[in-house]
Design a protein around this motif. Sequence first.
Motif, PDB file in Angstrom:
ATOM      1  N   PHE A 147       0.812  -1.217   0.000  1.00 34.50           N
ATOM      2  CA  PHE A 147       0.000   0.000   0.000  1.00 34.50           C
ATOM      3  C   PHE A 147       0.847   1.270   0.000  1.00 34.50           C
ATOM      4  N   GLN A 148       2.146   1.118   0.219  1.00 30.96           N
ATOM      5  CA  GLN A 148       3.068   2.267   0.269  1.00 30.96           C
ATOM      6  C   GLN A 148       2.744   3.234   1.401  1.00 30.96           C
ATOM      7  N   TRP A 149       2.329   2.712   2.551  1.00 29.04           N
ATOM      8  CA  TRP A 149       2.127   3.547   3.726  1.00 29.04           C
ATOM      9  C   TRP A 149       3.448   3.766   4.433  1.00 29.04           C
ATOM     10  N   GLN A 150       3.511   4.838   5.201  1.00 27.67           N
ATOM     11  CA  GLN A 150       4.711   5.131   5.984  1.00 27.67           C
ATOM     12  C   GLN A 150       4.851   4.107   7.117  1.00 27.67           C
ATOM     13  N   PRO A 151       6.096   3.895   7.625  1.00 26.01           N
ATOM     14  CA  PRO A 151       6.305   2.884   8.676  1.00 26.01           C
ATOM     15  C   PRO A 151       5.404   3.060   9.887  1.00 26.01           C
ATOM     16  N   ALA A 152       5.258   4.296  10.373  1.00 24.48           N
ATOM     17  CA  ALA A 152       4.425   4.517  11.561  1.00 24.48           C
ATOM     18  C   ALA A 152       2.970   4.165  11.282  1.00 24.48           C
ATOM     19  N   GLN A 153       2.486   4.474  10.082  1.00 23.70           N
ATOM     20  CA  GLN A 153       1.105   4.151   9.713  1.00 23.70           C
ATOM     21  C   GLN A 153       0.910   2.633   9.616  1.00 23.70           C
ATOM     22  N   SER A 154       1.890   1.941   9.070  1.00 20.77           N
ATOM     23  CA  SER A 154       1.804   0.490   8.959  1.00 20.77           C
ATOM     24  C   SER A 154       1.834  -0.182  10.328  1.00 20.77           C
ATOM     25  N   LEU A 155       2.636   0.370  11.241  1.00 17.85           N
ATOM     26  CA  LEU A 155       2.679  -0.179  12.598  1.00 17.85           C
ATOM     27  C   LEU A 155       1.326  -0.045  13.287  1.00 17.85           C
ATOM     28  N   ILE A 156       0.705   1.122  13.134  1.00 14.69           N
ATOM     29  CA  ILE A 156      -0.608   1.322  13.746  1.00 14.69           C
ATOM     30  C   ILE A 156      -1.644   0.388  13.111  1.00 14.69           C
ATOM     31  N   ALA A 157      -1.574   0.210  11.798  1.00  8.19           N
ATOM     32  CA  ALA A 157      -2.490  -0.720  11.133  1.00  8.19           C
ATOM     33  C   ALA A 157      -2.295  -2.134  11.665  1.00  8.19           C
ATOM     34  N   GLY A 158      -1.030  -2.545  11.848  1.00  8.75           N
ATOM     35  CA  GLY A 158      -0.758  -3.873  12.375  1.00  8.75           C
ATOM     36  C   GLY A 158      -1.270  -4.047  13.791  1.00  8.75           C
ATOM     37  N   ILE A 159      -1.084  -3.018  14.631  1.00  8.96           N
ATOM     38  CA  ILE A 159      -1.566  -3.084  16.016  1.00  8.96           C
ATOM     39  C   ILE A 159      -3.092  -3.133  16.045  1.00  8.96           C
ATOM     40  N   PHE A 205       6.418   1.463  20.711  1.00  8.57           N
ATOM     41  CA  PHE A 205       6.766   2.114  19.449  1.00  8.57           C
ATOM     42  C   PHE A 205       6.434   3.606  19.435  1.00  8.57           C
ATOM     43  N   PHE A 206       5.452   4.036  20.222  1.00 10.06           N
ATOM     44  CA  PHE A 206       5.004   5.422  20.109  1.00 10.06           C
ATOM     45  C   PHE A 206       5.202   6.214  21.393  1.00 10.06           C
ATOM     46  N   THR A 207       6.122   5.760  22.243  1.00 12.07           N
ATOM     47  CA  THR A 207       6.538   6.558  23.390  1.00 12.07           C
ATOM     48  C   THR A 207       7.795   7.326  23.015  1.00 12.07           C
ATOM     49  N   HIS A 208       7.831   8.602  23.326  1.00 10.92           N
ATOM     50  CA  HIS A 208       9.022   9.421  23.085  1.00 10.92           C
ATOM     51  C   HIS A 208       9.973   9.202  24.261  1.00 10.92           C
ATOM     52  N   ALA A 373      -6.125   3.036  16.255  1.00 11.06           N
ATOM     53  CA  ALA A 373      -6.453   3.902  15.119  1.00 11.06           C
ATOM     54  C   ALA A 373      -6.723   5.330  15.583  1.00 11.06           C
ATOM     55  N   HIS A 374      -7.423   5.455  16.714  1.00 16.04           N
ATOM     56  CA  HIS A 374      -7.727   6.776  17.256  1.00 16.04           C
ATOM     57  C   HIS A 374      -6.443   7.515  17.635  1.00 16.04           C
ATOM     58  N   TYR A 375      -5.484   6.786  18.198  1.00  8.31           N
ATOM     59  CA  TYR A 375      -4.193   7.400  18.525  1.00  8.31           C
ATOM     60  C   TYR A 375      -3.521   7.928  17.258  1.00  8.31           C
ATOM     61  N   GLY A 376      -3.619   7.154  16.177  1.00 10.17           N
ATOM     62  CA  GLY A 376      -2.970   7.558  14.936  1.00 10.17           C
ATOM     63  C   GLY A 376      -3.517   8.842  14.361  1.00 10.17           C
ATOM     64  N   ILE A 377      -4.836   8.978  14.318  1.00 14.36           N
ATOM     65  CA  ILE A 377      -5.393  10.202  13.729  1.00 14.36           C
ATOM     66  C   ILE A 377      -5.318  11.367  14.713  1.00 14.36           C
ATOM     67  N   GLN A 378      -5.377  11.062  16.022  1.00 17.31           N
ATOM     68  CA  GLN A 378      -5.278  12.126  17.034  1.00 17.31           C
ATOM     69  C   GLN A 378      -3.912  12.812  16.971  1.00 17.31           C
ATOM     70  N   ASN A 379      -2.880  12.021  16.695  1.00 18.36           N
ATOM     71  CA  ASN A 379      -1.510  12.548  16.642  1.00 18.36           C
ATOM     72  C   ASN A 379      -1.044  12.816  15.219  1.00 18.36           C
ATOM     73  N   LYS A 380      -2.011  12.850  14.278  1.00 18.32           N
ATOM     74  CA  LYS A 380      -1.755  13.224  12.886  1.00 18.32           C
ATOM     75  C   LYS A 380      -0.760  12.285  12.205  1.00 18.32           C
ATOM     76  N   ILE A 381      -0.762  11.021  12.624  1.00 24.85           N
ATOM     77  CA  ILE A 381       0.034   9.999  11.945  1.00 24.85           C
ATOM     78  C   ILE A 381      -0.743   9.433  10.773  1.00 24.85           C
ATOM     79  N   LEU A 382      -2.050   9.263  10.951  1.00 22.43           N
ATOM     80  CA  LEU A 382      -2.908   8.723   9.913  1.00 22.43           C
ATOM     81  C   LEU A 382      -3.695   9.838   9.240  1.00 22.43           C
ATOM     82  N   SER A 383      -3.851   9.715   7.932  1.00 23.18           N
ATOM     83  CA  SER A 383      -4.781  10.599   7.238  1.00 23.18           C
ATOM     84  C   SER A 383      -6.195  10.086   7.471  1.00 23.18           C
ATOM     85  N   ARG A 384      -7.183  10.893   7.095  1.00 21.29           N
ATOM     86  CA  ARG A 384      -8.567  10.477   7.296  1.00 21.29           C
ATOM     87  C   ARG A 384      -8.904   9.253   6.442  1.00 21.29           C
TER      88      ARG A 384
END
Length: 433
Positions: A147-159, A205-208, A373-384
């Motif tokens: 799908f050519q998604w970015q790594p962070a987007q693919s990780l969220i999809a997998g989770i 993966f998403f803790t700074h 998924a909510h974390y991804g869009i809340q933090n602007k990792i995922l597009s709509r």
Amino acid sequence: MLLYRAKNFFPTGHTANAQRSAKETSSFLSPFYSLPCMNILENPWFFISLWMGGAFLAALLAIKLRVPVAIVEILVGAALSHFLDLSQPTEWMNFLSKLGATMLCFIAGTEIEPEFFSQSWKKHLLSGSFSFLVPFTAIALITHFFFQWQPAQSLIAGIALGTTSIAIVYTSLLERGIENSSLGKTLLASCFITDFGSVLTLGIFFTHWELSSILFGLFAIILLWFFPKILRSLLRFLKKSPVSEPEIKFVFFMLTFLGFLASMAKTEPVLPAFILGVLAANSFSQDQLFRRRLRAVAYSILTPFFFMKSGFHISFPMLVIGFIPLLLLTFLKTCFKIIGVLPYLLLEKHPLKESLFGSLLTSGGLTFGLIAAHYGIQNKILSREIYSLITLATLLSTLIPVFLAGLLLPRGEVPKEKKVFVKKELGEYEEEG
């Protein structure tokens, strides 16, 4: 940066038609927003009444259609956001949805049977780990390279698509009276490990990672270590004032304070909330009335904000533009869940029919998938668009496999001692799954 190209799956004409349709819909509704009465949307009292009215409507539809109320709340939230043309939720909506997600994780943790799990977690560690790792790894790789998604987007999809739902599994087992069978115990223990793995992976993966994150994290661990030691005696003392509900206030205090520590550690509050629920499970199992009161507060007020907010960002045109990738994600999750769970159940010498039933049942998972998924869009990792695909795939992979599992092993006659329990408790698990 183009995250997802619809033209990879459809001709350009289909994409243009869908975009034109969306614009026409917006232009159709836009005259209504110029009316003076539409200014009442800025009134928070009206808006929250509209939101809770939507939650009430979702509950009525769920009862009528015999589907989980969470799914209907998501669709009602999506319909409201599109009809009212609300592009961004308000700050208080974001906060209440986060609080609702935290409460859901806490309640999911309390569903664990402590005595059974302490005896069997080592035995079922392998099945629970494969139940999460196989779909997580496969979906993350496929969405990244295909799908050519970015790594962070693919990780969220997998989770999101690697999770399962204790509520769905437990309810289905109760309906068939096999929750105490070998298959039932195996599935419940595996579900806990799967859910814990999904929440832990999101946190890792998403803790700074900074020094402050480690310090606040250590403080949270110390607090969690002391929590079960004081909870039981504290609950006995707090029962002296049942009218003011001090036990529920204490739970909210712990959840919000741990949420504060998690925010300071720059991670999500769902991980400490889930662990807190697991640690409180023993006390909850001994006080069913307290459990029901807390669920009543959570499911009537807080969780509708989370589920309806989850539907807020869904793009309906993606049902047309992304129909093929949507079905592909649903198919991938179901297949890789079966690959991860079925061999273990067969090795445990369960019949093939029961093993397929258990494998399909573990494909359903709303709460933790939606939280990721909510974390991804809340933090602007995922597009709509990507968020819509993940969320809709989560819904479909909950409904379709669970329906197929019901065909494989129809509801049998529940033992008499279980009938009252099922009738009394079943609605408690609807909200999550």
